[in-house]
Scaffold this active site. Structure first.
Site, PDB file in Angstrom:
ATOM      1  N   LYS A 104       0.838  -1.205   0.000  1.00 46.06           N
ATOM      2  CA  LYS A 104       0.000   0.000   0.000  1.00 46.06           C
ATOM      3  C   LYS A 104       0.874   1.256   0.000  1.00 46.06           C
ATOM      4  CE  LYS A 104      -1.803   2.040   3.572  1.00 46.06           C
ATOM      5  NZ  LYS A 104      -2.562   2.389   4.790  1.00 46.06           N
TER       6      LYS A 104
ATOM      7  N   ASP B 161      -6.570   1.179   1.145  1.00 46.47           N
ATOM      8  CA  ASP B 161      -6.631   1.508   2.571  1.00 46.47           C
ATOM      9  C   ASP B 161      -8.004   1.109   3.106  1.00 46.47           C
ATOM     10  OD1 ASP B 161      -8.378   3.425   1.649  1.00 46.47           O
ATOM     11  OD2 ASP B 161      -7.427   5.100   2.698  1.00 46.47           O
TER      12      ASP B 161
END
Length: 348
Positions: free
Chosen positions: A216, A234
């Site tokens: 991420k 997220d």
């Protein structure tokens, strides 16, 4: 009747009866032999049938023509890409319809948030990777209020690598989990100084080797500091794509792959911004503002939140609610659209 004729007839009857018995016995024996022979042939026949059927079982069903690119993550040497996962359309919706609906949602969100951008303040890739690591378990606003003091004292990877941990901890205390975060940012700074000449690498396989940096964080850096497409999965992104039934996956890597398969790779970075911005401003976790949502007609989860327009407006956050944003130094396009910069730490 003469005795000889009677005797002859009796002999013929006996002979006929004996021949019938013999024929019957032979027929029974033949029938029994036939049954035994057939029974013996059954296993062989089953084996032969199994052999013929086996290849059919191993044959994969014919693949349908792909509607969209199925490869959701770039193959990167040294790093296993997220597995491709086909998004499961909602009941009654074909894959083609799902692709069209997903892309239409993104187009609508692009009109609502034409100024969408990463909500972490940064001036270079080093500041972005550090800020992204610090954003775990806290808001971007709190990170933006904390990093000015950090980067003023430690402007380069070499400076932060040589820092006294206790001093860094004191600066990072407002972000929460400050001891673990201090260890990560000092560790990644040492790695940058020793292994990459003090420069943030622009490749996924190098970024994920840095302490505290996962896929991420790496995609945030690649997409926003290097202009390389990536999907940022997220908590907001995970929540919204499941509400919209783009995928039923819960694992971030599988979500990344499933959603990536619905869009051209060139759209991935902006798609991430659009979804995350919508999740922060309108489609909240506990009380989504359904009555103020611009994509309500396209949302299968409409009605989970407040549907009354007036009540829903009161749930809007940041610039949608007339409130400051998360960045102390937002892009000019955001300010031109009516957005307000966030206040520094301790102000107001």
């Amino acid at each position: 009747m003469p005795a000889k004729r009677v005797t002859a007839e009796k002999g013929a009857v006996k002979k006929s009866s004996a021949s019938k018995k013999t024929a019957s016995a032979k027929g029974a024996a033949a029938e029994k032999a036939g049954v035994e022979k057939a029974a013996a042939k059954k296993p062989a026949a089953k084996k032969a049938a199994a052999k013929k059927a086996a290849p059919m079982k191993r044959q994969a069903p014919a693949k349908k023509p792909a509607v969209v690119p199925r490869k959701a993550a770039a193959a990167v040497k040294g790093v296993a890409p997220a597995k491709t996962v086909a998004a499961k359309p909602p009941r009654g919706e074909s894959r083609t319809a799902l692709v069209r609906r997903a892309r239409r949602i993104d187009r609508e969100l692009a009109e609502v948030y034409p100024y969408a951008h990463p909500e972490l303040d940064f001036e270079n890739p080093f500041q972005l990777v550090v800020a992204t690591v610090l954003s775990a378990q806290t808001t971007d606003l709190r990170v933006n209020q904390t990093t000015p003091a950090l980067f003023a004292k430690y402007p380069t990877p070499e400076d932060l690598a040589a820092a006294v941990p206790e001093e860094v901890e004191e600066i990072l205390r407002p972000t929460g989990f400050f001891r673990a975060k201090t260890k990560s940012v000092i560790g990644l700074s040492k790695a940058l100084a020793e292994d990459f000449g003090g420069e943030v690498p622009g490749r996924l396989e190098d970024l994920v080797k840095l302490p505290g940096v996962g896929r991420k964080t790496a995609f945030v850096v690649l997409g926003n500091a290097f202009g390389r497409p990536g999907i940022t999965v997220d908590t907001h992104f995970q929540r919204l794509v499941r509400r919209w039934r783009w995928t039923e996956e819960t694992d971030p890597d599988k979500i990344e792959a499933a959603v990536g398969a619905l869009f051209p790779k060139s759209d991935w970075t902006n798609l991430s911004h659009h979804v995350i911005w919508h999740g922060r401003r309108i489609c909240h976790a506990r009380k989504p503002a359904c009555g103020a949502c611009p994509i309500a007609p396209l949302c299968p989860a409409y009605g989970e939140g407040e549907t009354d327009p007036e009540k829903a407006k009161k749930l809007l956050k940041y610039e949608k609610g007339g409130l400051p944003g998360q960045r102390l130094k937002p892009p000019q396009a955001y300010l031109d659209a009516g957005g307000k910069p966030a206040p520094p730490l301790g102000a107001g």
